[in-house]
Design a protein around this motif. Structure first.
Motif, short mmCIF file in Angstrom:
data_model
loop_
_atom_site.label_atom_id
_atom_site.label_comp_id
_atom_site.label_asym_id
_atom_site.label_seq_id
_atom_site.Cartn_x
_atom_site.Cartn_y
_atom_site.Cartn_z
N ALA A 246 40.81 39.26 42.15
CA ALA A 246 40.77 38.23 41.11
C ALA A 246 39.99 37.01 41.59
O ALA A 246 39.42 36.28 40.78
N HIS B 215 42.52 27.97 33.90
CA HIS B 215 41.87 27.66 35.17
C HIS B 215 41.21 26.29 35.03
O HIS B 215 40.80 25.89 33.94
N ASN C 91 44.54 34.01 35.26
CA ASN C 91 44.33 34.38 36.66
C ASN C 91 45.58 34.21 37.50
O ASN C 91 45.60 34.58 38.67
N GLN D 166 38.45 36.72 34.00
CA GLN D 166 39.42 37.72 34.46
C GLN D 166 39.56 38.91 33.52
O GLN D 166 40.29 39.86 33.84
#
Length: 408
Positions: free
Chosen positions: A28, A121, A173, A201
């Motif tokens: 990842a 993120h 993520n 992702q």
């Protein structure tokens, strides 16, 4: 899928770390590279390297064909309507910043809204913070359910007629859950907003069809999908990209330049100022060839099996907390071991040759929502096996024993 045959394509996996066979569970963060990608980049530098678009000599033509051929591969991989809807960038971060800086800052004003989620993120959070500050727009958050999933009722309640942009990750993520992106896109469009998808992702792990999703923008990173570092792409609908202003200026992106005024090339070139990431694009094209040869549906099913197996096995260890939904997740398990810092967990596992990620994973607001400072994360890809998950479980039991906890 013949997993042993797949693993043979990845030279880095055939080594020992600290006296143990490497178990790489950090895809990842960045996936490993198959030999075909490594060879494609080497071959480009050894045989075809030149700058693109500018020269009429043979090497220039080869390099241009390879670069534009890679754009066509990305467009086909995402089912974009045309190659010019693909902008090459340094990665997801650059792609999202481009949309926030060029599109959002031009359409948003005071009283407008930008809607995101707490699971984003930092690359899909900070650009929207800055766009909101620059324009006077309000930044709003879709609340999360207790398991970290998104309720469409909450989306309906958060997105309004004042919303101009909705930006959501396809796959978290940290939590690993697959968000209902197509349905969120529909809600955004019904309210007159554009939909921006962080696909960092999702793209490596599942088949993506941007026309079926109907999203307006989609960002991805090559290094998470068997490609080189430093290359990614932004998909954008042609009608939107054509009306956006570039944010980087210089060579390659211009049409005419006078002393006081300049004009820009058509898309995609107006957004690719300077010498582009040619070798990276070549490598990304080779990575797409590799993934398609195996089959995205095969990869998706393999990872789902690994995720289910890992979830069940880690759930048997006393003191382990797993974050995110049990169902509908990609190959990613984020967890903590009671009273043992994730960095300590990662250090002990590394001594056993097992590579995982520890930290806040560039998701500090989500860490606060989880009421933790950091977590450990094991992420799986097409080259991982159930035996490697068994190694992870054994390593976690050794970690508990090392720190004086009863085994269980």
């Amino acid at each position: 899928m013949n997993i042993e045959a797949v693993r043979e394509h990845f030279p880095i996996l055939h080594q020992e770390i600290n006296g143990h066979p490497l178990v790489y569970l950090d895809s990842a963060a960045s996936s490993q590279k198959p030999r075909s990608v490594i060879d494609a980049v080497s071959r480009y530098y050894e045989q075809d390297h030149s700058n693109v678009h500018r020269g009429v000599h043979t090497l220039g033509s080869r390099a241009t064909d390879a670069y534009e051929g890679a754009r066509e591969k990305v467009a086909k991989f995402l089912n974009a309507a045309a190659p010019e809807e693909i902008i090459f960038t340094r990665g997801t971060t650059t792609a999202l910043n481009l949309v926030a800086s060029s599109y959002a800052r031009s359409v948003c004003k005071e009283g407008d809204e930008i809607v995101i989620t707490p699971m984003e993120h930092h690359a899909n959070l900070i650009p929207w913070q800055q766009a909101a500050k620059a324009t006077g727009a309000t930044l709003k958050y879709i609340p999360l359910q207790p398991d970290g999933t998104i309720s469409l009722a909450d989306v309906e309640a958060t997105v309004t007629a004042n919303t101009k942009v909705v930006a959501v990750t396809y796959v978290s993520n940290v939590l690993g859950g697959v968000n209902p992106i197509k349905e969120i896109t529909s809600i955004a469009h019904r309210n007159g907003a554009v939909m921006v998808v962080d696909g960092a992702q999702s793209t490596p792990h599942k088949k993506v069809d941007v026309q079926d999703i109907d999203c307006d923008f989609y960002a991805l990173s090559g290094h998470k999908m068997c490609g080189p570092t430093g290359i990614g792409a932004l998909y954008g609908k042609k009608a939107l990209l054509s009306n956006m202003e570039p944010i980087e200026f210089g060579g390659e992106m211009i049409d005419t330049v006078d002393l006081y005024e300049s004009t820009w090339k058509d898309i995609p070139y107006r957004f690719e100022g300077g010498t582009p990431i040619i070798a990276g694009a070549v490598g990304l094209g080779a990575a797409i060839d590799f993934l398609e040869q195996i089959g995205m549906d095969e990869i998706d099913q393999h990872e789902k099996r690994l995720a289910a197996y890992a979830y069940d096995r880690l759930s048997t260890i006393d003191g382990v907390t797993i974050y995110g939904p049990k169902e509908n997740r990609v190959g990613l398990i984020t967890f903590n071991v009671d009273d043992i810092h994730p960095h300590d967990v990662s250090t002990v596992l590394d001594a056993e040759g097992i590579a995982i990620r520890a930290g806040h994973h560039c998701c500090q607001p989500l860490m606060r929502w989880l009421n933790v400072s950091s977590t450990a994360r094991a992420s799986f890809y097409l080259y991982n096996t159930e035996e490697e998950i068994d190694r992870l479980v054994d390593g976690l039991l050794k970690t508990k024993e090392f720190f004086g906890y009863a085994i269980g």
